[in-house]
Design an enzyme around this catalytic site. Structure first.
Site, PDB file in Angstrom:
ATOM      1  N   TRP A 106       0.665  -1.141  -0.020  1.00 44.20           N
ATOM      2  CA  TRP A 106      -0.001   0.066  -0.018  1.00 44.20           C
ATOM      3  C   TRP A 106       0.731   1.353   0.021  1.00 44.20           C
ATOM      4  O   TRP A 106       0.719   2.285  -0.743  1.00 44.20           O
ATOM      5  CB  TRP A 106      -0.983  -0.128   1.217  1.00 44.20           C
ATOM      6  CG  TRP A 106      -1.748   1.119   1.439  1.00 44.20           C
ATOM      7  CD1 TRP A 106      -2.977   1.337   0.827  1.00 44.20           C
ATOM      8  CD2 TRP A 106      -1.421   2.283   2.170  1.00 44.20           C
ATOM      9  NE1 TRP A 106      -3.529   2.629   1.306  1.00 44.20           N
ATOM     10  CE2 TRP A 106      -2.725   3.477   1.932  1.00 44.20           C
ATOM     11  CE3 TRP A 106      -0.361   2.890   2.824  1.00 44.20           C
ATOM     12  CZ2 TRP A 106      -2.561   4.523   2.732  1.00 44.20           C
ATOM     13  CZ3 TRP A 106      -0.456   4.012   3.376  1.00 44.20           C
ATOM     14  CH2 TRP A 106      -1.475   4.750   3.322  1.00 44.20           C
ATOM     15  N   ALA A 146      -5.618  -2.706  -1.658  1.00 50.36           N
ATOM     16  CA  ALA A 146      -5.825  -2.933  -0.203  1.00 50.36           C
ATOM     17  C   ALA A 146      -6.317  -1.910   0.473  1.00 50.36           C
ATOM     18  O   ALA A 146      -6.669  -1.913   1.821  1.00 50.36           O
ATOM     19  CB  ALA A 146      -4.555  -3.565   0.284  1.00 50.36           C
ATOM     20  N   ASP A 147      -6.521  -0.653  -0.215  1.00 48.25           N
ATOM     21  CA  ASP A 147      -6.732   0.607   0.661  1.00 48.25           C
ATOM     22  C   ASP A 147      -8.327   0.577   1.014  1.00 48.25           C
ATOM     23  O   ASP A 147      -9.288   0.322   0.056  1.00 48.25           O
ATOM     24  CB  ASP A 147      -6.599   1.852  -0.386  1.00 48.25           C
ATOM     25  CG  ASP A 147      -6.944   3.201   0.115  1.00 48.25           C
ATOM     26  OD1 ASP A 147      -5.996   3.807   0.661  1.00 48.25           O
ATOM     27  OD2 ASP A 147      -8.067   3.685   0.268  1.00 48.25           O
ATOM     28  N   ILE A 148      -8.595   1.010   1.977  1.00 42.55           N
ATOM     29  CA  ILE A 148      -9.969   0.846   2.817  1.00 42.55           C
ATOM     30  C   ILE A 148     -10.747   1.938   1.911  1.00 42.55           C
ATOM     31  O   ILE A 148     -11.885   1.747   1.748  1.00 42.55           O
ATOM     32  CB  ILE A 148      -9.962   1.271   4.303  1.00 42.55           C
ATOM     33  CG1 ILE A 148      -8.837   0.107   5.059  1.00 42.55           C
ATOM     34  CG2 ILE A 148     -11.297   1.278   4.777  1.00 42.55           C
ATOM     35  CD1 ILE A 148      -9.866  -1.170   5.140  1.00 42.55           C
ATOM     36  N   GLY A 149     -10.234   3.192   1.751  1.00 38.24           N
ATOM     37  CA  GLY A 149     -11.108   4.164   1.015  1.00 38.24           C
ATOM     38  C   GLY A 149     -11.504   3.720  -0.217  1.00 38.24           C
ATOM     39  O   GLY A 149     -12.704   4.012  -0.819  1.00 38.24           O
TER      40      GLY A 149
END
Length: 293
Positions: free
Chosen positions: A228, A247-250
């Site tokens: 990330w 993998a970024d939550i946003g």
DNA sequence: AACCAGGGAAGAT
DNA sequence: ATCTTCCATGGT
């Protein structure tokens, strides 16, 4: 044109380019000196190891963008202006990129944020530190933590804060960062990375000429830097156009909202969504983030 | 009051 | 190699 110890330049670029949306996004970070009313921002840069501040003000429109650039007079004006063009992506053809997404699921989002460029962080080392500090923290706290870090260990010039140098960070103790509410682990990462830079194992100038894969192989070895962080660094540190931090939550939440999903999409779903967004995945990422900000 | 957050390392299979 | 747990703290 020189006057009163300043260099002053007007610049006209090809539209579309929405500087007001740039300022809108920059103002999310409290360290950025943005003035919405005068449509301007102060940009702290390191040119040839010298701290230089440029004041960039929009005076044009979306389709006819113009800027007034002011800075302190010095020997590196040409390099400073070149760096500004890179930071603000003034040479990137946003119309072509926007056109590319016009026939995809992202079309509405690209419509809404039309003319938004991917603006680079003002310095690669600062970008990397910021990525580490932001890991696994909500944006609000992440920003206060970076602000606290920079105000404590960085330096101020003409009302703008610079991140501390690698030498300064490398000399810090874990406890000094713990006092700012860093986790012990995060403190170790930040100091360790600065040490790699000081030792000469990590050189941002030479990274510029390497491929994404080469950079990945080099950075992944460093403790605290994972996929990330590398993807974000390639995007916002070096301005690479085709990164998508799956993998970024946003990103996941933005996709969940866009496709009206009950739960966050799986890795496989994300891969299939993003087919067809290449070679401008970074812009897909940027506009997805914008869609939930 | 849980649960989550613009992750990643270290430990356990 | 891949899965699970822990890190630490503020936000919602």
């Amino acid at each position: 044109m020189l006057r009163d110890g300043l260099f002053l330049e007007t610049l006209q670029i090809k539209g579309p380019y929405n500087f007001d949306l740039v300022l809108d996004r920059l103002s999310m970070d409290p360290l950025n000196q943005v003035d919405i009313d005068s449509r301007s921002v102060k940009v702290p840069m390191l040119i040839e190891n010298e701290a230089v501040i440029a004041h960039v003000q929009a005076v044009g429109t979306l389709d006819n963008p113009k800027f007034i650039i002011k800075g302190t007079e010095g020997e590196n004006i040409v390099k400073a202006e070149k760096r500004l063009a890179e930071i603000f992506q003034w040479d990137v053809p946003l119309e072509i990129i926007s056109e590319h997404f016009r026939k995809t699921d992202l079309a509405p989002i690209f419509e809404q944020h039309y003319g938004t460029p991917l603006v680079l962080d003002f310095d690669p080392f600062s970008c990397l530190l910021k990525c580490i500090i932001h890991q696994q923290l909500n944006l609000s706290f992440a920003h206060t933590l970076t602000e606290r870090f920079v105000n404590t260990f960085g330096f101020e010039k003409e009302g703008v804060w610079f991140y501390p140098s690698p030498e300064t960070v490398a000399a810090l103790q874990v406890e000094e960062l713990r006092a700012l509410q860093f986790s012990g682990r995060k403190a170790e990462y930040v100091i360790g990375i600065a040490m790699e830079v000081v030792k000469g194992n990590l050189d941002f100038t030479s990274l510029r000429d390497q491929s994404n894969e080469e950079i990945y192989k080099q950075l992944i070895k460093i403790r605290g830097i994972g996929p990330w962080t590398i993807q974000n660094f390639l995007m916002f540190g070096l301005g690479r156009l085709n990164l998508f931090p799956v993998a970024d939550i946003g990103i996941q939440n933005a996709l969940k909202k866009l496709y009206k999903l009950d739960v966050k999409p799986t890795l496989e779903e994300i891969e299939s969504f993003s087919k067809g967004w290449e070679p401008y995945l970074s812009y897909a990422s940027l506009y997805l983030w914008r869609s939930i900000e």
